[in-house]
Write a protein that holds these residues in place. Structure first.
Motif, PDB file in Angstrom:
ATOM      1  N   LEU A 173       1.781 -28.065   2.573  1.00 24.67           N
ATOM      2  CA  LEU A 173       3.222 -28.131   2.341  1.00 24.67           C
ATOM      3  C   LEU A 173       3.614 -29.447   1.677  1.00 24.67           C
ATOM      4  O   LEU A 173       4.457 -29.467   0.776  1.00 24.67           O
ATOM      5  N   ILE A 174       3.006 -30.548   2.120  1.00 22.66           N
ATOM      6  CA  ILE A 174       3.298 -31.853   1.510  1.00 22.66           C
ATOM      7  C   ILE A 174       2.930 -31.830   0.033  1.00 22.66           C
ATOM      8  O   ILE A 174       3.716 -32.229  -0.838  1.00 22.66           O
ATOM      9  N   ASN A 175       1.729 -31.353  -0.275  1.00 24.91           N
ATOM     10  CA  ASN A 175       1.269 -31.331  -1.668  1.00 24.91           C
ATOM     11  C   ASN A 175       2.075 -30.359  -2.520  1.00 24.91           C
ATOM     12  O   ASN A 175       2.332 -30.612  -3.697  1.00 24.91           O
ATOM     13  N   ALA A 176       2.468 -29.229  -1.919  1.00 24.72           N
ATOM     14  CA  ALA A 176       3.267 -28.246  -2.656  1.00 24.72           C
ATOM     15  C   ALA A 176       4.617 -28.834  -3.056  1.00 24.72           C
ATOM     16  O   ALA A 176       5.102 -28.604  -4.171  1.00 24.72           O
ATOM     17  N   THR A 177       5.233 -29.614  -2.162  1.00 20.22           N
ATOM     18  CA  THR A 177       6.545 -30.204  -2.474  1.00 20.22           C
ATOM     19  C   THR A 177       6.424 -31.324  -3.497  1.00 20.22           C
ATOM     20  O   THR A 177       7.416 -31.708  -4.121  1.00 20.22           O
ATOM     21  N   GLN A 178       5.210 -31.856  -3.686  1.00 14.91           N
ATOM     22  CA  GLN A 178       5.003 -32.926  -4.658  1.00 14.91           C
ATOM     23  C   GLN A 178       4.512 -32.400  -6.007  1.00 14.91           C
ATOM     24  O   GLN A 178       4.176 -33.185  -6.898  1.00 14.91           O
ATOM     25  N   GLY A 179       4.436 -31.075  -6.139  1.00 16.04           N
ATOM     26  CA  GLY A 179       4.033 -30.493  -7.418  1.00 16.04           C
ATOM     27  C   GLY A 179       2.553 -30.568  -7.689  1.00 16.04           C
ATOM     28  O   GLY A 179       2.130 -30.762  -8.833  1.00 16.04           O
TER      29      GLY A 179
ATOM     30  N   GLY B 198      -1.484 -29.463  -8.069  1.00 26.85           N
ATOM     31  CA  GLY B 198      -2.235 -28.337  -8.617  1.00 26.85           C
ATOM     32  C   GLY B 198      -3.151 -27.750  -7.566  1.00 26.85           C
ATOM     33  O   GLY B 198      -2.980 -27.983  -6.357  1.00 26.85           O
ATOM     34  N   LEU B 199      -4.155 -27.006  -8.034  1.00 30.87           N
ATOM     35  CA  LEU B 199      -5.060 -26.329  -7.103  1.00 30.87           C
ATOM     36  C   LEU B 199      -5.790 -27.291  -6.179  1.00 30.87           C
ATOM     37  O   LEU B 199      -6.027 -26.980  -5.016  1.00 30.87           O
ATOM     38  N   ALA B 200      -6.145 -28.458  -6.678  1.00 30.00           N
ATOM     39  CA  ALA B 200      -6.880 -29.422  -5.854  1.00 30.00           C
ATOM     40  C   ALA B 200      -6.065 -29.800  -4.626  1.00 30.00           C
ATOM     41  O   ALA B 200      -6.575 -29.827  -3.500  1.00 30.00           O
ATOM     42  N   GLY B 201      -4.777 -30.078  -4.819  1.00 34.64           N
ATOM     43  CA  GLY B 201      -3.926 -30.434  -3.688  1.00 34.64           C
ATOM     44  C   GLY B 201      -3.585 -29.252  -2.807  1.00 34.64           C
ATOM     45  O   GLY B 201      -3.508 -29.381  -1.582  1.00 34.64           O
ATOM     46  N   LEU B 202      -3.397 -28.089  -3.423  1.00 35.71           N
ATOM     47  CA  LEU B 202      -3.045 -26.902  -2.642  1.00 35.71           C
ATOM     48  C   LEU B 202      -4.237 -26.378  -1.850  1.00 35.71           C
ATOM     49  O   LEU B 202      -4.061 -25.626  -0.893  1.00 35.71           O
TER      50      LEU B 202
ATOM     51  N   ALA C 279      -9.360 -23.160  -2.511  1.00 31.03           N
ATOM     52  CA  ALA C 279     -10.492 -24.087  -2.632  1.00 31.03           C
ATOM     53  C   ALA C 279     -11.638 -23.451  -3.409  1.00 31.03           C
ATOM     54  O   ALA C 279     -12.278 -24.107  -4.240  1.00 31.03           O
ATOM     55  N   ASP C 280     -11.907 -22.168  -3.150  1.00 30.80           N
ATOM     56  CA  ASP C 280     -12.970 -21.474  -3.882  1.00 30.80           C
ATOM     57  C   ASP C 280     -12.631 -21.366  -5.370  1.00 30.80           C
ATOM     58  O   ASP C 280     -13.495 -21.570  -6.239  1.00 30.80           O
ATOM     59  N   GLU C 281     -11.367 -21.039  -5.672  1.00 29.54           N
ATOM     60  CA  GLU C 281     -10.960 -20.917  -7.072  1.00 29.54           C
ATOM     61  C   GLU C 281     -10.970 -22.278  -7.773  1.00 29.54           C
ATOM     62  O   GLU C 281     -11.347 -22.381  -8.941  1.00 29.54           O
ATOM     63  N   HIS C 282     -10.577 -23.307  -7.039  1.00 27.03           N
ATOM     64  CA  HIS C 282     -10.615 -24.661  -7.590  1.00 27.03           C
ATOM     65  C   HIS C 282     -12.058 -25.061  -7.922  1.00 27.03           C
ATOM     66  O   HIS C 282     -12.329 -25.620  -9.000  1.00 27.03           O
TER      67      HIS C 282
END
Length: 482
Positions: A139-145, A147-151, A227-230
């Motif tokens: 949620l923190i990373n999603a609100t900061q915009g 990409g896949l690495a953070g999500l 994580a797998d897709e990243h």
């Protein structure tokens, strides 16, 4: 790594009583107690409460007969120092504390490996992150915009760091401890919703759970998929980076901009990010940096400052990502014949300029021989008429030594193939597509300090010194990487 909170206390209990997956290829297995050690880092942020946490962790370790190591670090003071080093920018105490903990864990792991004659790769730093931590980070990373690495949120394994409790919720771990009457210490600062993580934990997730009781597990499951897709896209990006790389040194990576621009935008972003991180592992890049670089790639020209010490520049169909603080400036020097002199090439790579006298083969046309030599070496080795170079002796210069200089304002020469017409050195290098920031590294070989230019290393010889079919003694000049 044990703080004294519920999650890390539960980790200690489970490590001593249940199989855990340490991501070593064996799956969930019971851990040999002799392999366990506890690390507690006292940040010195909460006074007596922090000391009580430390005392409790020592008692916990004693109860399970596990060696306990304690580190004391003044995190607040360290954060102030880091802020001052970054020109007064505020420093995130949470981030500094996290980095301190991992630094201490890495140091202890290496120390224990040395003591027990264990390979470092076989060691494990085990943390007590849960599904709740993973959902909060998402949620923190999603609100900061992000990409896949953070999500992808918190990974199950990163190098020797493993997190075997990511499938447990915080509530499940508290329940395990409660059933065994094992206490834990609550960090009161974790309830302060001024911090983003605490806000997500106490204000956002509970409200989401009123709509979906399984929201924590669902987010954690999504993190595994992401994580797998990243990981898959990272492998593709590494392959493309290898294909696109034209030059790679300690200070520079040059990529083919023409091929980069034809990649799908999602892959192009990853390639650029990987290239930057390969050169500057600690470089902080955001989406604006990457998009700015790619916009210049699409335009075919332009530059982006990535930090005080790094830039990206597009010139002549090449994307250069390079360090701007390189201090390897070549110095003018005499090149004896025969002999050599060290240099740095246009990408700041250590190189060598060499000179020697050679005699053309009897059955070979000297001009053809010189031409083939240059083609075979891609212009890195050239042959000149030694007697023509020696002709400058009448002006006080000698063929026994040549002067290697840096490009000077107003320098000109008569490039081979131009039938005696002169050309400015700056125009010659522009036509040869030498990037502006690399031109100051070009070795200019002259007959003397104020003599005529004989060769612009790796680019062009002067027609006045070229080999003809009548040449009897040849001067071989080389410009090669060491």
């Amino acid at each position: 790594m044990v703080s004294g909170g519920a999650d890390s206390v539960a980790l200690t209990v489970l490590a001593c009583s249940r199989p855990l997956d340490l991501r070593d290829g064996r799956g969930p297995v019971r851990i040999n107690p002799a392999r366990l050690a506890i690390l507690h880092v006292n940040h010195g942020l909460r006074g007596s409460a922090a000391d009580e946490d430390e005392s409790y962790v020592r008692l916990l370790a004693g109860h399970f007969h596990i060696p306990c190591y304690v580190e004391h670090v003044n995190v607040a003071q360290l954060a102030k120092k880091q802020a001052a080093a970054h020109r007064g920018a505020s420093s995130n105490i949470e981030a500094v504390g996290r980095q301190v903990r991992y630094d201490c864990a890495t140091k202890l792991a290496r120390q224990l490996c040395t003591q027990t004659h264990t390979r470092y790769a076989d060691a494990r730093i085990v943390t007590a992150h849960t599904a709740n931590d993973r959902a909060e980070t998402f949620l923190i990373n999603a609100t900061q915009g992000s990409g896949l690495a953070g999500l992808s949120s918190i990974p199950r394994k990163r190098q020797i760091i493993v997190r075997p409790l990511l499938d447990f919720t915080h509530e499940e771990l508290c329940d395990i401890l409660s059933k065994q009457d094992i206490p834990w210490h609550e960090d009161e600062t974790n309830k302060d919703t001024w911090y983003m993580r605490a806000y997500m934990r106490h204000a956002v997730l509970p409200r989401l759970q009123t709509k979906n009781i399984n929201v924590v597990r669902n987010i954690a499951a999504s993190c595994d998929i992401l994580a797998d897709e990243h990981a898959f896209l990272e492998r593709l990006a590494h392959e493309e980076l290898t294909r696109l790389t034209r030059v790679k040194t300690r200070y520079t990576i040059a990529l083919c901009a023409g091929r980069l621009v034809r990649l799908d935008i999602a892959l192009a972003r990853r390639v650029v990010r990987l290239a930057c991180l390969e050169l500057f592992g600690d470089l902080r890049l955001d989406a604006d940096h990457i998009n700015a670089i790619l916009s210049h790639v699409f335009k075919g020209t332009g530059s982006v400052s990535l930090s005080l010490h790094a830039e990206a520049r597009v010139e002549y169909g090449v994307l250069f990502i390079r360090a701007t603080h390189v201090t390897h400036t070549p110095q003018p020097a005499w090149l004896t014949v025969p002999g050599s002199v060290s240099w740095f090439d246009t990408a700041a790579r250590p190189s060598m300029l060499t000179a020697r006298i050679v005699t053309p083969l009897v059955d070979k046309n000297p001009a053809e021989y010189a031409r083939n030599k240059s083609v075979e070496s891609n212009g890195r080795v050239v042959l000149l008429d030694a007697e023509k170079v020696a002709y400058a002796q009448s002006a006080g210069h000698s063929c026994s030594s040549l002067w290697v200089d840096l490009p000077q304002t107003g320098d000109s020469m008569c490039p081979f193939g131009m039938e005696g017409r002169s050309k400015k050195l700056s125009d010659l290098m522009q036509e040869a597509h030498i990037p502006m920031h690399e031109r100051s590294y070009m070795p200019i070989i002259k007959t003397g300090v104020r003599g005529e230019i004989v060769w612009v290393g790796g680019i062009r010889t002067d027609e006045r010194f070229c080999v003809t079919e009548h040449s009897r003694v040849l001067l071989e000049l080389g410009f090669q990487l060491i």
